[in-house]
Write a protein that holds these residues in place. Structure first.
Motif, PDB file in Angstrom:
ATOM      1  N   LYS A 154       0.834  -1.193   0.000  1.00  0.00           N
ATOM      2  CA  LYS A 154       0.000   0.000   0.000  1.00  0.00           C
ATOM      3  C   LYS A 154       0.880   1.259   0.000  1.00  0.00           C
ATOM      4  O   LYS A 154       0.618   2.225  -0.719  1.00  0.00           O
ATOM      5  CB  LYS A 154      -0.864  -0.016   1.270  1.00  0.00           C
ATOM      6  N   LEU A 155       1.925   1.231   0.797  1.00  0.00           N
ATOM      7  CA  LEU A 155       2.839   2.371   0.861  1.00  0.00           C
ATOM      8  C   LEU A 155       3.551   2.570  -0.474  1.00  0.00           C
ATOM      9  O   LEU A 155       3.758   3.699  -0.915  1.00  0.00           O
ATOM     10  CB  LEU A 155       3.866   2.174   1.982  1.00  0.00           C
ATOM     11  N   ARG A 156       3.925   1.485  -1.104  1.00  0.00           N
ATOM     12  CA  ARG A 156       4.601   1.583  -2.396  1.00  0.00           C
ATOM     13  C   ARG A 156       3.692   2.276  -3.417  1.00  0.00           C
ATOM     14  O   ARG A 156       4.134   3.092  -4.212  1.00  0.00           O
ATOM     15  CB  ARG A 156       5.028   0.198  -2.885  1.00  0.00           C
ATOM     16  N   ARG A 157       2.397   1.952  -3.351  1.00  0.00           N
ATOM     17  CA  ARG A 157       1.444   2.581  -4.271  1.00  0.00           C
ATOM     18  C   ARG A 157       1.299   4.066  -3.954  1.00  0.00           C
ATOM     19  O   ARG A 157       1.094   4.887  -4.835  1.00  0.00           O
ATOM     20  CB  ARG A 157       0.082   1.892  -4.186  1.00  0.00           C
ATOM     21  N   ARG A 158       1.427   4.383  -2.674  1.00  0.00           N
ATOM     22  CA  ARG A 158       1.272   5.778  -2.250  1.00  0.00           C
ATOM     23  C   ARG A 158       2.443   6.649  -2.708  1.00  0.00           C
ATOM     24  O   ARG A 158       2.262   7.806  -3.037  1.00  0.00           O
ATOM     25  CB  ARG A 158       1.159   5.791  -0.729  1.00  0.00           C
ATOM     26  N   PHE A 159       3.636   6.103  -2.697  1.00  0.00           N
ATOM     27  CA  PHE A 159       4.818   6.896  -3.058  1.00  0.00           C
ATOM     28  C   PHE A 159       5.301   6.530  -4.454  1.00  0.00           C
ATOM     29  O   PHE A 159       6.108   5.626  -4.629  1.00  0.00           O
ATOM     30  CB  PHE A 159       5.935   6.687  -2.032  1.00  0.00           C
ATOM     31  N   ASN A 160       4.801   7.257  -5.419  1.00  0.00           N
ATOM     32  CA  ASN A 160       5.155   6.987  -6.808  1.00  0.00           C
ATOM     33  C   ASN A 160       6.357   7.850  -7.192  1.00  0.00           C
ATOM     34  O   ASN A 160       6.264   8.826  -7.927  1.00  0.00           O
ATOM     35  CB  ASN A 160       3.924   7.296  -7.660  1.00  0.00           C
ATOM     36  N   ILE A 161       7.496   7.463  -6.654  1.00  0.00           N
ATOM     37  CA  ILE A 161       8.699   8.289  -6.762  1.00  0.00           C
ATOM     38  C   ILE A 161       9.123   8.568  -8.202  1.00  0.00           C
ATOM     39  O   ILE A 161       9.491   9.685  -8.548  1.00  0.00           O
ATOM     40  CB  ILE A 161       9.870   7.609  -6.015  1.00  0.00           C
ATOM     41  N   TYR A 162       9.056   7.522  -9.020  1.00  0.00           N
ATOM     42  CA  TYR A 162       9.529   7.693 -10.394  1.00  0.00           C
ATOM     43  C   TYR A 162       8.794   8.844 -11.092  1.00  0.00           C
ATOM     44  O   TYR A 162       9.408   9.701 -11.718  1.00  0.00           O
ATOM     45  CB  TYR A 162       9.365   6.400 -11.199  1.00  0.00           C
ATOM     46  N   LYS A 163       7.471   8.813 -10.907  1.00  0.00           N
ATOM     47  CA  LYS A 163       6.622   9.818 -11.567  1.00  0.00           C
ATOM     48  C   LYS A 163       6.864  11.219 -10.987  1.00  0.00           C
ATOM     49  O   LYS A 163       6.946  12.205 -11.721  1.00  0.00           O
ATOM     50  CB  LYS A 163       5.162   9.388 -11.366  1.00  0.00           C
ATOM     51  N   ILE A 164       6.990  11.297  -9.684  1.00  0.00           N
ATOM     52  CA  ILE A 164       7.237  12.586  -9.025  1.00  0.00           C
ATOM     53  C   ILE A 164       8.529  13.204  -9.555  1.00  0.00           C
ATOM     54  O   ILE A 164       8.590  14.396  -9.874  1.00  0.00           O
ATOM     55  CB  ILE A 164       7.355  12.405  -7.488  1.00  0.00           C
ATOM     56  N   LEU A 165       9.545  12.365  -9.666  1.00  0.00           N
ATOM     57  CA  LEU A 165      10.840  12.850 -10.146  1.00  0.00           C
ATOM     58  C   LEU A 165      10.757  13.260 -11.611  1.00  0.00           C
ATOM     59  O   LEU A 165      11.250  14.315 -12.003  1.00  0.00           O
ATOM     60  CB  LEU A 165      11.902  11.751  -9.994  1.00  0.00           C
ATOM     61  N   GLU A 166      10.113  12.409 -12.397  1.00  0.00           N
ATOM     62  CA  GLU A 166       9.972  12.672 -13.823  1.00  0.00           C
ATOM     63  C   GLU A 166       9.262  14.007 -14.047  1.00  0.00           C
ATOM     64  O   GLU A 166       9.696  14.831 -14.851  1.00  0.00           O
ATOM     65  CB  GLU A 166       9.179  11.527 -14.453  1.00  0.00           C
ATOM     66  N   ASP A 167       8.194  14.227 -13.300  1.00  0.00           N
ATOM     67  CA  ASP A 167       7.461  15.488 -13.404  1.00  0.00           C
ATOM     68  C   ASP A 167       8.337  16.677 -13.014  1.00  0.00           C
ATOM     69  O   ASP A 167       8.099  17.799 -13.461  1.00  0.00           O
ATOM     70  CB  ASP A 167       6.198  15.460 -12.528  1.00  0.00           C
ATOM     71  N   GLY A 168       9.315  16.417 -12.164  1.00  0.00           N
ATOM     72  CA  GLY A 168      10.220  17.488 -11.746  1.00  0.00           C
ATOM     73  C   GLY A 168      11.448  17.581 -12.637  1.00  0.00           C
ATOM     74  O   GLY A 168      12.397  18.296 -12.324  1.00  0.00           O
ATOM     75  N   GLY A 169      11.472  16.805 -13.725  1.00  0.00           N
ATOM     76  CA  GLY A 169      12.590  16.865 -14.662  1.00  0.00           C
ATOM     77  C   GLY A 169      13.786  16.017 -14.258  1.00  0.00           C
ATOM     78  O   GLY A 169      14.857  16.139 -14.843  1.00  0.00           O
ATOM     79  N   VAL A 170      13.590  15.160 -13.276  1.00  0.00           N
ATOM     80  CA  VAL A 170      14.694  14.288 -12.851  1.00  0.00           C
ATOM     81  C   VAL A 170      14.448  12.887 -13.413  1.00  0.00           C
ATOM     82  O   VAL A 170      13.535  12.180 -12.981  1.00  0.00           O
ATOM     83  CB  VAL A 170      14.808  14.255 -11.312  1.00  0.00           C
ATOM     84  N   VAL A 171      15.231  12.520 -14.412  1.00  0.00           N
ATOM     85  CA  VAL A 171      15.081  11.224 -15.065  1.00  0.00           C
ATOM     86  C   VAL A 171      16.423  10.491 -15.069  1.00  0.00           C
ATOM     87  O   VAL A 171      17.472  11.129 -15.011  1.00  0.00           O
ATOM     88  CB  VAL A 171      14.577  11.382 -16.527  1.00  0.00           C
ATOM     89  N   PRO A 172      16.384   9.152 -15.126  1.00  0.00           N
ATOM     90  CA  PRO A 172      17.645   8.407 -15.132  1.00  0.00           C
ATOM     91  C   PRO A 172      18.493   8.800 -16.326  1.00  0.00           C
ATOM     92  O   PRO A 172      17.974   9.011 -17.419  1.00  0.00           O
ATOM     93  CB  PRO A 172      17.191   6.937 -15.242  1.00  0.00           C
ATOM     94  N   SER A 173      19.792   8.876 -16.102  1.00  0.00           N
ATOM     95  CA  SER A 173      20.695   9.302 -17.164  1.00  0.00           C
ATOM     96  C   SER A 173      22.116   8.853 -16.843  1.00  0.00           C
ATOM     97  O   SER A 173      22.518   8.799 -15.691  1.00  0.00           O
ATOM     98  CB  SER A 173      20.649  10.833 -17.272  1.00  0.00           C
TER      99      SER A 173
END
Ligand SMILES: *[C@@H]1O[C@H](CO)[C@@H](O)[C@H](O)[C@H]1NC(C)=O
Ligand SMILES: *[C@@H]1O[C@H](CO)[C@@H](O)[C@H](O)[C@H]1NC(C)=O
Ligand SMILES: *[C@@H]1O[C@H](CO)[C@@H](O)[C@H](O)[C@H]1NC(C)=O
Ligand SMILES: *[C@@H]1O[C@H](CO)[C@@H](O)[C@H](O)[C@H]1NC(C)=O
Length: 272
Positions: A154-173
């Protein structure tokens, strides 16, 4: 002439050994836990750390990097664990069986996989249960392996880190470097002020992001007013087995770090 002291001494030692063995057995079989459950004295911990790991950086945290394996089906942040902070009286007598998590298995395989070749995912979950879950079990809603793992998902579903970062312009590189300050400010509205961004130093002396720790109160609200000092020192020191991940360190504020993409072919060297 034989001294009568020697046999006396010997029996004294034997007695000592017997007494300490009894204590050990008590401990091992959890005699303390036969005392009536007293929430005040049992559930002394106030804070939890929910820890997520990034597969693109995880392999750098292993002593033996060839032990690392990222399944093709994994493309996201995954769960490392949910850890009560400074818990006491954890009931080590509480085993976990496969059947306890059968219902959750499909989701656990996706959200909480093992990246270590010699450790199955179930082995990983069971170790986390034995080390941390049993300490959380004094709280309503986490008082069984099934409930504990359910809360984690449930907590994992609550914290969608990848998307939050992506929206902030932080993507793997492989090329870009990120500053702690920048990432921290993107994550703070979602993970709270006190979250921790963790890095490992790779063989080329680069700081590589691999983990995030999110402090939660006992009732799973964000942040925690109690003591969030980590009690998770396992893996530190040279004596740890090759496959135990390093606990990492907070990414140094003055040193930009990498957020490497996942490389399934060579996960231990995603960018070279
Ligand atoms: C539980 O333990 C605390 C501290 O040891 C004690 O003050 C309290 O009276 C105990 N409560 C019960 C119901 O035994
Ligand atoms: C590292 O892991 C590989 C793959 O499991 C294994 O063959 C090798 O013996 C390990 N090396 C050490 C030093 O443990
Ligand atoms: C990670 O999962 C979230 C949903 O939890 C999804 O929105 C996101 O696109 C996923 N990212 C990747 C790289 O698969
Ligand atoms: C959760 O716990 C925190 C800290 O103990 C408290 O401040 C907060 O009011 C609680 N929230 C809920 C919804 O119970």
């Amino acid at each position: 002439m034989r001294s009568p002291v020697l046999p006396l001494l010997l029996s004294f030692f034997l007695l000592q050994v017997l007494v300490s063995a009894t204590h050990w057995e008590d401990y091992k079989y959890g005699r303390q836990d036969l005392e009536p459950l007293n929430k005040t004295s049992y559930c002394t911990w106030k804070c939890l750390l929910f820890t997520l790991q990034w597969p693109g950086g995880f392999c750098q945290s292993l002593n033996n990097k060839t032990e690392c394996r990222i399944p093709q089906s994994i493309s996201n942040w995954t769960i490392h664990g949910l850890w009560p902070v400074r818990a006491k009286h954890c009931c080590s007598c509480w085993p976990m069986f496969h059947s306890d998590v059968q219902e959750l298995e499909a989701e656990l395989n996706e959200q909480w996989p093992s990246f270590v070749k010699t450790k199955s995912s179930f082995h990983f979950w069971r170790d986390e249960w034995k080390k941390h879950g049993v300490c959380a079990g004094c709280v309503e809603g986490m008082n069984s392996p099934h409930r504990y793992f359910q809360i984690c998902l449930k907590l994992r579903r609550r914290f969608n880190i990848y998307k939050i970062l992506e929206d902030g312009g932080v993507v793997p590189s492989c090329k870009r470097l990120y500053k702690v300050e920048e990432v921290h400010s993107i994550l703070t509205p979602h993970l709270g002020e006190k979250h921790e961004i963790q890095c490992v130093t790779d063989s080329k002396e680069r700081e590589v992001w691999f983990q995030v720790k999110v402090p939660l109160a006992q009732n799973l609200t964000l942040g925690c007013h109690g003591d969030t000092e980590k009690d998770h020192g396992t893996g530190a020191g040279g004596a740890s087995p090759e496959w135990i991940p390093s606990p990492g360190h907070p990414c140094p504020p003055q040193l930009p770090f990498y957020y490497f993409p996942i490389n399934y072919k060579q996960p231990q060297q995603p960018c070279d």
